[in-house]
Design a protein around this motif. Structure first.
Motif, mmCIF file in Angstrom:
data_model
loop_
_atom_site.group_PDB
_atom_site.id
_atom_site.type_symbol
_atom_site.label_atom_id
_atom_site.label_comp_id
_atom_site.label_asym_id
_atom_site.label_seq_id
_atom_site.Cartn_x
_atom_site.Cartn_y
_atom_site.Cartn_z
ATOM 1 N N VAL A 1 -12.814 -1.309 -5.932
ATOM 2 C CA VAL A 1 -11.851 -1.982 -5.345
ATOM 3 C C VAL A 1 -10.812 -1.181 -4.465
ATOM 4 O O VAL A 1 -10.877 0.336 -4.594
ATOM 5 N N ASP A 2 -10.430 -1.594 -3.383
ATOM 6 C CA ASP A 2 -9.282 -0.668 -2.287
ATOM 7 C C ASP A 2 -8.231 -0.323 -3.139
ATOM 8 O O ASP A 2 -7.658 -0.831 -3.965
ATOM 9 N N PRO A 3 -7.737 0.598 -2.695
ATOM 10 C CA PRO A 3 -6.290 1.429 -3.064
ATOM 11 C C PRO A 3 -5.368 0.383 -2.786
ATOM 12 O O PRO A 3 -5.341 -0.544 -1.782
ATOM 13 N N VAL A 4 -4.023 0.339 -3.554
ATOM 14 C CA VAL A 4 -3.203 -0.637 -3.538
ATOM 15 C C VAL A 4 -1.862 0.042 -3.595
ATOM 16 O O VAL A 4 -1.809 1.183 -3.984
ATOM 17 N N GLU A 5 -1.102 -0.426 -3.093
ATOM 18 C CA GLU A 5 0.593 -0.004 -3.304
ATOM 19 C C GLU A 5 1.377 -1.115 -4.097
ATOM 20 O O GLU A 5 1.162 -2.251 -3.774
ATOM 21 N N TYR A 6 1.947 -0.636 -4.919
ATOM 22 C CA TYR A 6 2.684 -1.459 -6.097
ATOM 23 C C TYR A 6 3.982 -0.705 -6.420
ATOM 24 O O TYR A 6 4.280 0.545 -6.314
#
Lengths: 1052, 128
Positions: free
Chosen positions: A572-577
Motif C-alpha cells: 500500500v502507498d504511504p499515508v499521512e495521518y
C-alpha cells in the motif's frame, strides 16, 4: 594297670578270706607238728592274693607267708624231728616262693592281656575310622565312629540292622558282590568305595577295606570304613585347583618344561605343547627336536644362551621365536634354572615358557601408538608444555618449539618466566595455587620468542598426579584471534556507532520504525516510536487497541482499510495521518510500510517506518494559512471584506474550530466583536452569542488581555472559571483551547483575533510567531487601506519620476556624444576665423579648420544614427507572447498615472489573437509610451471627457494590431507625418525621441506603426505586428509609416 | 632654462584634440598634443610646458588625476580642464585643487584664450 587291678579286685571278700585263711594256717601250723600240710596251704593264700594284689603285693604276701612258716617252725613245740621239720619248712618256703613267682608271672601275663584288650577297645572306640565286624547279614560289632557316620548309635546297629540297610540302594549290588567274593574266598581282602545310606536318608561317600575273618569258627567280615566326604571334597578341590592352574597356564600362556640331564628326558607341560604346536611328548632326548621348533634366525642365539647357562654362565632367560609345524610363528620367553649335584654337574633344568606374542604385539602397538601420539601431539595446532612441580619444562611438542623458536632440548629445563613476558612471580604463584585447587585455569598472557618478539597466547593449564605432581598446559597463539577480536570490537563499535547514529537519526529525523504481525496484530516498536506516540517504553509495545485509540477519529477508517489491504498481501502507498497522544497533543505522521507475504501470498507482517511530520505539516499549514491571508489581503478592497475570509482561512488551515475578530472602537474605548466564524461541524451557539454581545476593556477577558499586553496569548486548558465571563460557557460547549493575537500597527492595537479549538492544544511557538506576523500584516493592511488614496498618488508620482529619470539618462548620454563634435566645431570655427584674419591670411590653415568643422557636423549626425541603430540593433528576444496579456500588464502600470490625470482606460482585447514572437519588454515599452503620451496629452487639455481605449485585433495576414485611441487634442496633418521623426517634439520639455524609438522597436519586429486623428477628436496610434511565423526583421528598415488620411495629427 | 611657452594638449577625442591644437597654432603658440595622459608624462618636453589643456573624462587617467600627479611630482604646470559632463560640484573641487580653468564643452573660444594667457602669465614671475 591299677584301674585294671581294682576292677579285678571287685570281690572284696577275697583279701579277708585270704587273711583269715593265712591266720588259720598259721595257727594250725604252729600248734601242730604235722608240718608239711600246713605250710603248703600258704600257696592258696599267695594265689588268692595274686587275685587282688599286684606283683609287689603278691611278693609281700609270699614273704609274709614265708615269715609265718618260719615263725611256725620256731613256735611249734619241740618234738619231732627237727631235721624233718626243718626240711618241711624249707619245702614249704620253696613252694611258697615258687607259687609266688608263678603267681606274679601269671599275673603280669594276664595284665598284659588285659592291657592289650583295653588298648584295642580304646583304639576301636575312639577311632575316627569306622570299624565293623559282620557275620552273615548282621553286624556283630561296630565302633561308635561307624555308627556316627551313618547317624545311628552303636546299639541301634549291632545285631539289629541288616548290613544292606546302610548301603545307598544303587550301590547295593556292588557291595553284595564284594561281600560275596570275600565270603567265598575269592579274594582275601577288598578295598572299594561306595555310597552309604545314612539314617536321615542322605548318602555319604565311604571307602571300605574289609577282609574275611574266621572268628570262633564262623566266617565273617571285618573291615574299616572311612568317611570319604572330606577326601572327596579335597579331591574335588585338588582337581579344581589343577584345572584352575591349567586354565591359568592356558590364559597366561605359560607352561613348564623340565630337562633331566642324567636321562636326557624332556617333559613339557600341556600348555608348552600347545604353545609350540606339538603333540604332548615325553620323549628322551627330545631336546634335539627343540631346535627344529626355534625360528632359524633365533636358533643360534637361543642355543648360545642355553649353552652359557649350562656352563655356569648367565641364567637361561631368552626370548625367541618358534615356528609351529603349521608355520605359525610365535614369540616365546623361556627361562629356567639348572640344578647341580655336589660335583657341579648339571642334574636337571626346570623352566617356564611363556607365549609373549600378544604381549610383544601389544608392546609394538603401544610403541606405534606412542609414536602416533607423539606425532599427534607434535602436529597439534596448540603448543603443549609439561612442567614438573617446580614448573620446570619437562617436555614440549613441536608446536611449542616452532612458536617460541627454541629447540625441544633448549626448552626442556626452562622455567616459564624465561619465556613469559607478562606474568610476574606473584601472578604465577597465584595461578599455580588456583591450578593446585583442581581447577583448569584458562588465562591469557604473552610469550617471548627466542628472537625477542612477543606474541599473545591463551593457556589452559591443569595439574595431574602421576608419580608426583605435574602441570600440563596447552598454549594457543591468539595473535590472529586478538586481531580478530580487535577487528570484531572495532566492527562492533562501528555497528554500535551506526546503531547510535541510526537512533540519533531516528531521533533527529523524528522517524520511528515498527514491525506488525498481521495475524496476531502484535507490534514491535523502535525507541523513537515510543517517543513519537508518547508511550513509555518500559511498558513494552502497546496493544493494537491502544494504538487505534490514539489515531485521530477521522483517520481511523482510512487506516483500517489500509490494514485490511495489507493483510490481503497488497503493498500500500504511504499515508499521512494524525494521532492524538495520551497527553492530548496532536501529531501528524507519515506512514510507509512494506508487507512481507506468507506462503499463501497473504500479508504475514508489515514493516513500517513512521515519520513524525507534525512540524513539517504545521509549517505547511502555517505557510498555506499565511499565503491564504496574504492573498486575501492582496485581493481585498477593504477591511470589512477581508476579515471574515481571513478568519475562515486561518481556521481551516490551522485547524481551529471557532474564531472571532475584535476591533477597537475608538469612541467607546473597548473591544467589540466585529466578526465571528465557526466550522460548519461545530456548534457553540451560546458562546457565539456571548462573544457577539461582549465588549472588553483592556486587560479584561482573553481579548482584553491581549489588547493590553500587545502580544499573543495561548490558553492551553480552558477552565470553567466563573470569574471569567465567557470561560464557563466555552467550557460547557466543549471548547478546550483558546489563543488570541493582536492586530498591531506599530505599537497601536487596532484589534484582536481569537481562535478556539475543541481539542486540547499545547502552545506552539511557531503558530504564535506566525500569528504575531499576521497581526502586524493585518494591521498594515488596515493602515494601507486607510491611506490608499495617498499611496496611489505617491505611486503615480513615483512612476512619473522613474520615467523622467530614464529619459534624462538617455539625454545625458546623447548630450555627451553630441557635445564633442559641437565643441570641436566651435573651436575650429574660432581657429578658422583667426587664420583668415591673420596678415597675411593663412588660407590653408583656415581651410583645414573649416574641413574639420564639416566632418564634425557629420560626426554629430552619426551619433544620432548610432543611437537609433543601437535600439534597432539590440537583438529582440523571440518569445512566444500573448499581446493581450502584455497590454493588460501595461494598463495596470499606467492605471495610477491615468487616475491622476482623470483618464478612464477601456480595453477591447480581441479574441482569437494568435501568439506572436517578440520581445515582451520592448513591445510593452511601445504600448506604455503610446498610453502615457495619450494620458499626458489629455491631461494637458481642459475640455471634454478623457477616455483612452486600448484594443487588439487579429489582422488578415495572421498578425495582430494594437490600437491606442484618445480623446486628447489630436494631431494635425503635418504632425502626423513627422511625429515618428527623431527630435520631433511639441512638448516644452520633450526630447522628441519617444515615438522614434517606438518606431524602431516596431520595425525591428517586422511591423509598422502609424498615427492618425481620431473622430471626433483625439489621436489614434496603431502598430501592426506580423504573426509569429514570420521572421523578425533585424535591420529595422521597415516600410515608411502610412499616414491615415483624414486623421489630424498633433504633437504626442 | 627654457622658456615655458609650450602648450600641451591631452584629450582622447581626436577631433577635439586636433581642433584645440589648430586653434592654439592660430594664436601663435607652440603646441604638443597627446591622446593619453601617460604619453604626456613620458614626454621629453615636459619641463617646457607652460600650459596644460586636458580633458576630464579619459579612460586610463583623468585630467584631475594627471594634474595631481604633476603637482605631486613638483611640476606646477597651470592646467585647464575641459569636459563634456559639466558638474558644478566637480568644478568647485577642481578649482580648489589648483586647476586654473574648468571649461564645459562646448566653450567660448575667447574663454579658452583667456585661460591660456593667464596660465602663461603665471609662469613669468617664477623666472629669474
Amino acid at each position: 594297670m591299677a584301674k585294671t587291678l581294682s576292677s579285678m579286685a571287685r570281690t572284696a571278700w577275697l583279701p579277708a578270706f585270704a587273711a583269715i585263711l593265712a591266720v588259720a594256717i598259721f595257727v594250725a601250723d604252729t600248734v601242730t607238728t604235722v608240718d608239711i600240710e600246713f605250710a603248703i596251704l600258704y600257696v592258696v593264700v599267695v594265689l588268692l592274693s595274686a587275685r587282688f594284689l599286684d606283683a609287689r603285693g603278691v611278693v609281700l604276701v609270699a614273704v609274709g607267708c614265708a615269715v609265718l612258716t618260719i615263725a611256725s617252725f620256731f613256735l611249734s613245740p619241740p618234738g619231732g624231728d627237727r631235721t624233718a621239720g626243718m626240711v618241711n619248712t624249707a619245702i614249704g618256703l620253696g613252694t611258697i616262693a615258687l607259687t609266688a613267682i608263678l603267681a606274679v608271672k601269671d599275673q603280669s601275663r594276664q595284665i598284659k592281656l588285659l592291657e592289650a584288650q583295653e588298648r584295642f577297645r580304646v583304639l576301636a572306640e575312639s577311632s575316627l575310622t569306622g570299624i565293623y565286624l559282620a557275620h552273615g547279614d548282621h553286624f556283630q560289632y561296630v565302633n561308635p565312629a561307624f555308627a556316627r557316620m551313618f547317624g545311628y548309635s552303636v546299639d541301634e546297629v549291632v545285631d539289629r540292622l541288616d548290613s544292606r540297610d546302610l548301603v545307598w540302594p544303587p550301590d547295593r549290588p556292588t557291595v553284595e558282590e564284594n561281600t560275596r567274593r570275600r565270603l567265598e574266598g575269592e579274594v582275601e581282602e577288598v578295598r572299594y568305595e561306595f555310597r552309604g545310606l545314612r539314617k536321615d536318608g542322605s548318602s555319604l561317600p565311604v571307602e571300605v577295606h574289609g577282609r574275611r575273618i574266621a572268628l570262633a569258627g564262623k566266617i565273617g567280615i571285618m573291615g574299616t570304613l572311612v568317611d570319604n566326604t572330606e577326601r572327596q571334597r579335597a579331591m574335588d578341590a585338588l582337581r579344581e585347583t589343577g584345572q584352575k592352574l591349567e586354565h591359568a597356564q592356558r590364559i597366561a600362556k605359560v607352561g613348564w618344561w623340565e630337562l633331566d640331564y642324567r636321562t636326557g628326558h624332556v617333559s613339557l607341560s600341556d600348555q608348552v605343547c600347545r604353545i609350540l604346536g606339538v603333540e604332548p611328548l615325553d620323549l628322551p632326548m627330545w631336546y634335539h627336536l627343540w631346535r627344529d621348533v626355534v625360528h632359524p634366525e633365533d636358533r643360534a642365539r637361543e642355543g648360545d644362551a642355553f649353552a652359557a647357562a649350562l656352563k655356569g654362565g648367565p641364567r637361561y632367560d631368552v626370548e625367541f621365536r618358534v615356528v609351529r609345524p603349521d608355520g605359525n610363528v610365535r614369540i616365546v620367553h623361556s627361562q629356567g634354572d639348572v640344578a647341580w649335584d655336589e660335583s657341579k654337574r648339571p642334574l636337571r633344568q626346570f623352566g617356564a615358557l611363556q607365549d609373549i606374542t600378544e604381549l610383544r604385539q601389544m608392546e609394538q602397538e603401544l610403541r606405534a601408538s606412542e609414536a602416533r601420539f607423539r606425532v599427534f601431539v607434535d602436529q597439534a595446532t596448540d603448543a603443549f608444555f609439561l612442567h614438573d612441580a617446580q614448573l620446570v619444562v619437562v617436555d614440549v611438542n613441536q608446536q611449542a618449539c616452532d612458536a617460541l623458536g627454541y629447540s625441544r632440548e633448549e626448552l626442556i629445563g626452562m622455567h616459564p618466566r624465561e619465556f613469559d613476558a607478562a606474568l610476574d612471580a606473584t601472578s604465577m604463584q597465584r595461578l599455580q595455587e588456583q591450578i593446585a585447587a583442581g581447577e583448569v585455569a584458562t588465562f591469557e598472557t604473552r610469550h617471548r620468542r627466542k628472537d625477542g618478539t612477543v606474541f599473545p597466547v591463551e593457556i589452559r593449564a591443569r595439574q595431574f598426579e602421576h608419580n608426583g605432581i605435574w602441570y600440563v598446559g596447552s598454549v594457543r597463539d591468539i595473535t590472529d584471534r586478538k586481531r580478530t577480536e580487535l577487528e570484531l570490537e572495532e566492527r562492533q563499535n562501528k555497528l554500535r556507532e551506526i546503531r547510535e547514529h541510526l537512533e540519533l537519526a531516528q531521533r533527529v529525523g523524528h522517524v520511528g520504525s515498527a514491525e506488525l504481525d498481521l495475524a496476531t496484530t502484535t507490534w514491535q516498536w523502535s525507541e523513537q516510536l515510543y517517543e513519537i506516540f508518547g508511550f513509555d517504553p518500559k511498558h513494552g509495545p502497546p496493544t493494537d487497541e491502544q494504538i487505534a485509540a490514539c489515531i485521530h477519529p477521522e483517520d481511523r477508517p482510512m487506516l483500517l482499510r489500509r490494514r485490511e489491504r495489507s493483510q490481503a498481501g497488497e503493498q500500500v502507498d504511504p499515508v499521512e495521518y494524525r494521532i492524538i497522544r495520551l497527553d492530548g497533543r496532536e501529531r501528524w505522521l507519515y506512514l510507509q510500510s512494506r508487507v512481507v507475504l506468507d506462503a499463501a501470498g497473504r500479508g504475514r507482517k508489515a514493516i513500517a517506518t513512521v515519520h513524525d511530520i507534525t512540524d513539517r505539516k504545521r509549517a505547511q499549514q502555517r505557510l498555506l494559512a499565511h499565503h491564504a491571508v496574504t492573498r486575501i489581503l492582496g485581493e481585498a478592497t477593504g477591511v470589512e471584506e477581508a476579515t471574515p475570509k481571513i478568519l475562515e482561512a486561518l481556521c481551516e488551515h490551522l485547524e481551529w474550530h471557532l474564531s472571532a475578530l475584535w476591533r477597537v472602537a475608538r469612541e467607546s474605548g473597548a473591544l467589540r466583536c466585529e466578526a465571528f466564524w465557526r466550522m460548519p461541524s461545530v456548534e457553540a451557539p451560546q458562546f457565539e452569542a456571548a462573544t457577539r454581545q461582549k465588549q472588553f476593556r483592556p486587560g479584561v477577558g482573553l481579548a482584553g488581555r491581549v489588547w493590553a499586553e500587545r502580544a499573543p496569548h495561548w490558553v492551553a486548558e480552558v477552565v470553567p472559571d466563573p470569574t471569567l465571563s465567557r470561560a464557563p460557557i466555552a467550557w460547557a460547549e466543549g471548547i478546550r483551547t483558546a489563543v488570541a493575537f493582536p492586530i498591531l500597527l506599530g505599537s497601536e492595537v487596532l484589534g484582536v483575533v481569537e481562535f478556539f479549538s475543541c481539542q486540547t492544544r499545547q502552545p506552539d511557538q511557531d503558530v504564535l510567531a506566525m500569528m504575531e506576523t499576521l497581526g502586524s500584516q493585518i494591521g498594515q493592511f488596515i493602515e494601507r487601506k486607510r491611506a490608499e488614496n495617498a499611496l496611489q498618488l505617491a505611486q503615480a508620482e513615483l512612476a512619473h519620476v522613474t520615467r523622467v529619470m530614464t529619459l534624462s539618462e538617455l539625454t545625458a548620454s546623447i548630450a555627451h556624444e553630441i557635445n564633442q563634435p559641437i565643441a570641436a566645431s566651435v573651436i575650429d570655427a574660432g581657429a578658422a576665423l583667426r587664420f583668415l584674419t591673420a596678415q597675411p591670411p593663412a588660407l590653408d590653415e583656415a581651410r583645414q579648420a573649416l574641413e574639420a568643422i564639416v566632418s564634425n557636423g557629420r560626426r554629430a549626425g552619426d551619433v544620432i544614427g548610432r543611437i537609433r541603430a543601437l535600439i534597432k540593433k539590440a537583438p529582440p528576444r523571440k518569445d512566444s507572447l500573448n499581446i493581450n496579456d502584455a497590454a493588460r500588464e501595461v494598463v495596470e502600470l499606467a492605471r495610477t498615472e491615468a487616475a491622476k490625470n482623470g483618464v478612464s482606460i477601456q480595453m477591447q482585447l480581441g479574441d482569437g489573437v494568435s501568439p506572436i514572437l517578440g520581445d515582451r519588454v520592448q513591445l510593452q515599452q511601445v504600448i506604455l509610451n503610446l498610453v502615457v503620451n495619450s494620458i499626458e496629452a489629455m491631461g494637458s487639455a481642459n475640455q471634454g471627457r478623457r477616455e483612452l481605449l486600448i484594443s487588439t485585433a487579429p489582422d488578415a495576414a495572421g498578425g495582430v494590431s494594437v490600437t491606442v485611441c484618445d480623446t486628447g487634442p489630436g494631431l494635425d496633418a503635418t504632425s502626423a507625418d513627422r511625429v515618428f521623426e527623431r527630435f520631433y517634439t511639441t512638448k516644452p520639455n520633450g526630447l522628441g525621441m519617444g515615438l522614434a524609438i517606438c518606431r524602431s522597436i516596431v520595425e525591428a519586429h517586422g511591423g509598422r506603426i502609424r498615427a492618425a486623428a481620431n473622430e471626433p477628436r483625439g489621436a489614434i496610434f496603431q502598430f501592426l505586428l506580423p504573426s509569429g511565423r514570420e521572421a523578425v526583421r533585424g535591420d529595422g528598415e521597415g516600410a515608411p509609416p502610412d499616414t491615415v488620411s483624414g486623421y489630424g495629427l498633433r504633437d504626442p | 632654462m627654457l622658456e615655458k611657452s609650450l602648450i600641451s594638449i591631452v584629450d582622447d577625442d581626436q577631433y577635439v584634440r586636433d581642433s584645440i591644437r589648430r586653434f592654439m597654432r592660430s594664436l601663435g603658440y607652440s603646441v604638443e598634443a597627446f591622446a593619453r595622459a601617460a604619453d604626456f608624462l613620458a614626454s621629453p618636453r615636459l619641463d617646457e610646458t607652460g600650459c596644460l589643456i586636458a580633458d576630464v573624462n579619459m579612460p586610463a587617467m583623468t585630467g584631475i588625476e594627471l594634474h595631481k600627479r604633476l603637482t605631486d611630482a613638483g611640476h606646477a604646470i597651470p592646467t585647464i580642464l575641459i569636459t563634456a559632463y559639466p558638474d558644478v560640484a566637480a568644478q568647485a573641487q577642481a578649482l580648489t585643487d589648483g586647476i586654473l580653468c574648468y571649461l564645459p564643452k562646448p566653450f567660448d573660444n575667447d574663454e579658452l584664450v583667456l585661460c591660456v594667457r593667464t596660465a602663461l602669465e603665471r609662469n613669468r614671475p617664477n623666472r629669474p
